[in-house]
Design a protein around this motif. Structure first.
Motif, mmCIF file in Angstrom:
data_model
loop_
_atom_site.group_PDB
_atom_site.id
_atom_site.type_symbol
_atom_site.label_atom_id
_atom_site.label_comp_id
_atom_site.label_asym_id
_atom_site.label_seq_id
_atom_site.Cartn_x
_atom_site.Cartn_y
_atom_site.Cartn_z
ATOM 1 N N ILE A 1 -4.959 4.078 9.054
ATOM 2 C CA ILE A 1 -5.717 2.907 9.546
ATOM 3 C C ILE A 1 -5.407 1.699 8.666
ATOM 4 O O ILE A 1 -5.099 0.610 9.145
ATOM 5 N N MET A 2 -5.485 1.903 7.355
ATOM 6 C CA MET A 2 -5.272 0.787 6.433
ATOM 7 C C MET A 2 -3.818 0.325 6.450
ATOM 8 O O MET A 2 -3.529 -0.869 6.417
ATOM 9 N N ARG A 3 -2.891 1.287 6.507
ATOM 10 C CA ARG A 3 -1.469 0.914 6.559
ATOM 11 C C ARG A 3 -1.189 0.120 7.839
ATOM 12 O O ARG A 3 -0.500 -0.896 7.813
ATOM 13 N N ALA A 4 -1.762 0.584 8.937
ATOM 14 C CA ALA A 4 -1.533 -0.095 10.223
ATOM 15 C C ALA A 4 -2.156 -1.494 10.220
ATOM 16 O O ALA A 4 -1.553 -2.452 10.701
ATOM 17 N N ASN A 5 -3.356 -1.614 9.655
ATOM 18 C CA ASN A 5 -4.003 -2.933 9.630
ATOM 19 C C ASN A 5 -3.188 -3.930 8.812
ATOM 20 O O ASN A 5 -3.057 -5.098 9.190
ATOM 21 N N LEU A 6 -2.643 -3.476 7.691
ATOM 22 C CA LEU A 6 -1.791 -4.368 6.884
ATOM 23 C C LEU A 6 -0.514 -4.714 7.642
ATOM 24 O O LEU A 6 -0.083 -5.861 7.661
ATOM 25 N N GLU A 7 0.076 -3.696 8.272
ATOM 26 C CA GLU A 7 1.314 -3.906 9.043
ATOM 27 C C GLU A 7 1.085 -4.927 10.164
ATOM 28 O O GLU A 7 1.870 -5.863 10.345
ATOM 29 N N LEU A 8 -0.017 -4.752 10.899
ATOM 30 C CA LEU A 8 -0.328 -5.665 12.012
ATOM 31 C C LEU A 8 -0.603 -7.076 11.481
ATOM 32 O O LEU A 8 -0.181 -8.063 12.080
ATOM 33 N N GLY A 9 -1.293 -7.142 10.333
ATOM 34 C CA GLY A 9 -1.556 -8.446 9.717
ATOM 35 C C GLY A 9 -0.274 -9.138 9.304
ATOM 36 O O GLY A 9 -0.061 -10.320 9.584
ATOM 37 N N LEU A 10 0.615 -8.373 8.656
ATOM 38 C CA LEU A 10 1.900 -8.920 8.197
ATOM 39 C C LEU A 10 2.792 -9.318 9.368
ATOM 40 O O LEU A 10 3.644 -10.190 9.245
ATOM 41 N N SER A 11 2.605 -8.659 10.516
ATOM 42 C CA SER A 11 3.425 -8.972 11.703
ATOM 43 C C SER A 11 2.869 -10.145 12.497
ATOM 44 O O SER A 11 3.397 -10.496 13.551
ATOM 45 N N ASP B 1 -9.189 11.049 1.281
ATOM 46 C CA ASP B 1 -9.835 11.885 0.265
ATOM 47 C C ASP B 1 -11.295 12.222 0.591
ATOM 48 O O ASP B 1 -11.685 13.381 0.488
ATOM 49 N N PRO B 2 -12.118 11.219 0.967
ATOM 50 C CA PRO B 2 -13.524 11.573 1.239
ATOM 51 C C PRO B 2 -13.650 12.666 2.314
ATOM 52 O O PRO B 2 -14.479 13.556 2.192
ATOM 53 N N GLU B 3 -12.811 12.596 3.345
ATOM 54 C CA GLU B 3 -12.843 13.607 4.403
ATOM 55 C C GLU B 3 -12.378 14.962 3.889
ATOM 56 O O GLU B 3 -12.958 16.001 4.195
ATOM 57 N N ALA B 4 -11.294 14.939 3.092
ATOM 58 C CA ALA B 4 -10.748 16.191 2.576
ATOM 59 C C ALA B 4 -11.753 16.884 1.653
ATOM 60 O O ALA B 4 -11.862 18.112 1.647
ATOM 61 N N PHE B 5 -12.511 16.089 0.878
ATOM 62 C CA PHE B 5 -13.534 16.670 0.008
ATOM 63 C C PHE B 5 -14.725 17.196 0.818
ATOM 64 O O PHE B 5 -15.384 18.150 0.415
ATOM 65 N N ASP B 6 -15.007 16.567 1.935
ATOM 66 C CA ASP B 6 -16.124 17.012 2.786
ATOM 67 C C ASP B 6 -15.807 18.310 3.518
ATOM 68 O O ASP B 6 -16.701 19.109 3.787
ATOM 69 N N ILE C 1 0.847 -1.195 0.000
ATOM 70 C CA ILE C 1 0.000 0.000 0.000
ATOM 71 C C ILE C 1 0.880 1.241 0.000
ATOM 72 O O ILE C 1 1.929 1.269 0.638
ATOM 73 N N GLN C 2 0.473 2.265 -0.744
ATOM 74 C CA GLN C 2 1.282 3.480 -0.859
ATOM 75 C C GLN C 2 1.388 4.186 0.487
ATOM 76 O O GLN C 2 0.502 4.084 1.327
ATOM 77 N N SER C 3 2.449 4.956 0.633
ATOM 78 C CA SER C 3 2.619 5.687 1.889
ATOM 79 C C SER C 3 1.607 6.832 2.005
ATOM 80 O O SER C 3 1.431 7.397 3.062
ATOM 81 N N PHE C 4 0.920 7.158 0.899
ATOM 82 C CA PHE C 4 -0.115 8.196 0.990
ATOM 83 C C PHE C 4 -1.522 7.599 1.148
ATOM 84 O O PHE C 4 -2.506 8.206 0.768
ATOM 85 N N ALA C 5 -1.590 6.393 1.691
ATOM 86 C CA ALA C 5 -2.891 5.829 2.080
ATOM 87 C C ALA C 5 -3.092 6.117 3.567
ATOM 88 O O ALA C 5 -2.134 6.387 4.283
ATOM 89 N N CYS C 6 -4.326 6.052 4.019
ATOM 90 C CA CYS C 6 -4.583 6.447 5.422
ATOM 91 C C CYS C 6 -3.919 5.493 6.410
ATOM 92 O O CYS C 6 -3.696 4.314 6.124
#
Length: 354
Positions: free
Chosen positions: A81-91, A333-338, A74-79
């Motif tokens: 929460i998602m980066r952490a969930n993948l990291e925790l899953g991979l760990s 993005d959805p938050e930034a647009f809101d 996942i790109q470093s410009f993803a939120c």
């Protein structure tokens, strides 16, 4: 009376500790209930179906900030929460889960649903599709079909420890949880010294890691003890918080330091999980479907007229709030647009936004 004071303090401390230590809380909940755990990704999934299948639904909302492994997926410009969930899953932190429910409510979630299958092969992924246009009748039918699919998918991962129950029974547990939580949300404004921003957040966060039945019982006790106290005079500023989540203890501590209280929230991580009223009549499946269709004010859910600004303005008047704290999650993005729309709607009604 010293006795009740001590117990209220202890109840608050117990729940705050449960919210602060997800892994420990989940492990002790699994032990206490004998139910295997199933992870629920943000923002909204039908937890009742997981509960009815005999599992312990637990929230997966990230919670770490250093990433080594997840950048492969996942790109470093993803939120975070998602980066952490993948990291925790991979760990290997999620290896104890029997499955993970991943909804498709934003672009990043759509990618993560597929990436997680490859990155964390030990945890079966169950994709959750919530209709995008929730205003048409067909959306209701689609959700009912989706619930059938999810129930079957959950059956596939059931273990001998699962003790399934009728969906009606699971829904009743969650309805009681929602009622008690709304009572808590409505009581907080009278006790803003005892229920500081951090305490309020951690108490709400604890719900993600406990069996809702046990959690609701503890919340009921806490509420009774709190209401037995005289109402508190709070002289600081009263804020509403809105966004995906505000799970940063330094920020919550800073609010307290500055004499700011959180009187209510429109956060996906907190009260938006339970503040949508349930419609009367119809089957339990139908009620559950309408709970998704009636959700308002979450940026990743498609809403043509974007009602969040008006919802916040109305809530600010009800709670006597001095302003709104918009918790803009980095790279969401959805938050930034809101944000500009919410800002404009609040400004039109003379409500400051930070």
């Amino acid at each position: 009376t010293c006795g009740t004071m001590k117990t209220l303090e202890m109840m608050i401390q117990t729940l705050c500790q449960a919210g602060r230590c997800p892994e420990e809380t989940i492990r002790s909940s699994v032990k206490e209930t004998g139910k295997p755990a199933v992870g629920c990704f943000p923002l909204f999934v039908p937890e009742e179906l997981v509960y009815a299948a005999g599992f312990l639904p637990v929230g997966l909302w990230g919670g770490i900030s250093s990433f080594q492994k997840s950048n492969q997926y996942i790109q470093s410009f993803a939120c975070s929460i998602m980066r952490a969930n993948l990291e925790l899953g991979l760990s290997g932190k999620y290896d104890m889960l029997k499955a993970a429910l991943i909804p498709s409510q934003c672009d990043t979630l759509k990618c993560v649903c597929e990436n997680f299958k490859v990155a964390v092969p030990k945890v079966p992924v169950i994709g959750v599709t919530i209709p995008n246009n929730r205003t048409i009748q067909a959306a209701h039918g689609q959700l009912l079909d989706e619930f059938d699919y999810l129930s079957q998918a959950l059956e596939q991962v059931q273990t001998a420890d699962c003790r399934p129950m009728p969906l009606e029974e699971a829904f009743a547990v969650y309805e009681e949880y929602r009622a008690v939580m709304m009572e808590f949300i409505n009581t907080v404004p009278d006790y803003l010294t005892t229920i500081s921003p951090k305490v309020r957040h951690l108490i709400l966060k604890a719900a993600w890691f406990m069996d809702k039945k046990y959690y609701t019982a503890q919340m009921r006790e806490l509420l009774d003890a709190l209401k037995a106290r005289p109402k508190e005079d709070f002289t600081g500023k009263k804020f509403l918080v809105t966004g995906i989540m505000l799970d940063a203890e330094p920020v919550l501590e800073l609010l307290e330091e500055l004499g700011v209280a959180v009187v209510d929230d429109l956060l996906c991580h907190e009260s938006m999980q339970f503040r949508t009223p349930t419609r009367a009549g119809g089957t339990v499946e139908s009620k559950l479907a309408y709970r998704f269709l009636d959700l308002k004010g979450a940026s990743p859910l498609y809403e043509p007229r974007k009602p969040r600004g008006d919802l916040l303005a109305q809530l600010a008047r009800e709670r006597g709030a001095d302003g709104v704290l918009f918790c803009l999650m980095k790279f969401c993005d959805p938050e930034a647009f809101d944000h500009p729309l919410v800002k404009k709607d609040l400004a039109a009604q003379g409500i400051p936004l930070l």
